[in-house]
Enzyme design. Structure first.
Site, PDB file in Angstrom:
ATOM      1  N   THR A   1       0.668  -1.268   0.080  1.00  0.00           N
ATOM      2  CA  THR A   1       0.058  -0.091   0.095  1.00  0.00           C
ATOM      3  C   THR A   1       0.985   1.201   0.034  1.00  0.00           C
ATOM      4  O   THR A   1       0.551   2.467  -0.519  1.00  0.00           O
ATOM      5  CB  THR A   1      -0.858   0.008   1.148  1.00  0.00           C
ATOM      6  N   CYS A   2       1.765   1.081   0.848  1.00  0.00           N
ATOM      7  CA  CYS A   2       2.851   2.445   0.844  1.00  0.00           C
ATOM      8  C   CYS A   2       3.386   2.625  -0.406  1.00  0.00           C
ATOM      9  O   CYS A   2       3.494   3.837  -1.039  1.00  0.00           O
ATOM     10  CB  CYS A   2       3.752   2.032   1.870  1.00  0.00           C
ATOM     11  N   SER A   3       3.892   1.598  -1.243  1.00  0.00           N
ATOM     12  CA  SER A   3       4.751   1.735  -2.451  1.00  0.00           C
ATOM     13  C   SER A   3       3.536   1.996  -3.684  1.00  0.00           C
ATOM     14  O   SER A   3       4.204   2.785  -4.547  1.00  0.00           O
ATOM     15  CB  SER A   3       5.629   0.547  -2.718  1.00  0.00           C
TER      16      SER A   3
END
Length: 161
Positions: free
Chosen positions: A48-50
């Protein structure tokens, strides 16, 4: 206690990889006299972060600057080597600050730490975004689910400016 709108950020020091090598950057250096968008992720290189959270801030960097934001920073409970590699691989090096809160000191001082040991990640940061003006929190958006980036997404922050 969790930090709230109107509170001053706690003093902390981060490490950041730059073209010249690692540097220490304090909250005072980053936020004093500036309008800064700060967002946090549970971990660099995580899905989700990347794939969702970071790209929105990179793609909308110019829109943030056009709305009077002086700087953008992402913080994670990772070491500076990992944050530097993430900055390089994402194309974000030199565009936003990739801050390593290696021991979670800043994250814990905010009261935004999360025990993600069940997923093999240990102590990490909750996913959030905030607008900070001269060290004071003006808006704060904390995600209920660490696997989502909706209320803390770049689009949501732009609407709040």
């Amino acid at each position: 206690m969790t930090i709230a709108v109107g509170d001053t950020l706690p003093a902390a020091t981060f490490k950041e990889k730059t073209a010249e090598g690692p540097v220490e950057i304090s909250t005072e250096q980053l936020f004093k006299g500036k309008r800064v968008v700060l967002f946090a992720v549970p971990g660099a290189f995580t899905p989700t972060c990347s794939l969702n959270h970071l790209p929105g801030y990179l793609e909308n960097r110019d829109a943030f600057l056009a709305k009077g934001v002086d700087d953008i920073a992402v913080v994670a409970v990772n070491d500076w080597h990992v944050m530097g590699a993430w900055a390089q691989s994402s194309g974000g090096m030199g565009k936003i600050h990739f801050l390593a809160d290696w021991n979670a000191a800043f994250t814990k001082a905010l009261g935004l730490d999360a025990d993600l040991s069940g997923g093999g990640l240990g102590v990490r940061s909750k996913r959030y975004s905030m607008l900070v003006e001269d060290g004071v929190v003006k808006t704060l958006n904390v995600e209920e689910n660490p696997g989502q980036a909706t209320v803390s997404a770049a689009a949501a922050m732009i609407e709040q400016l």
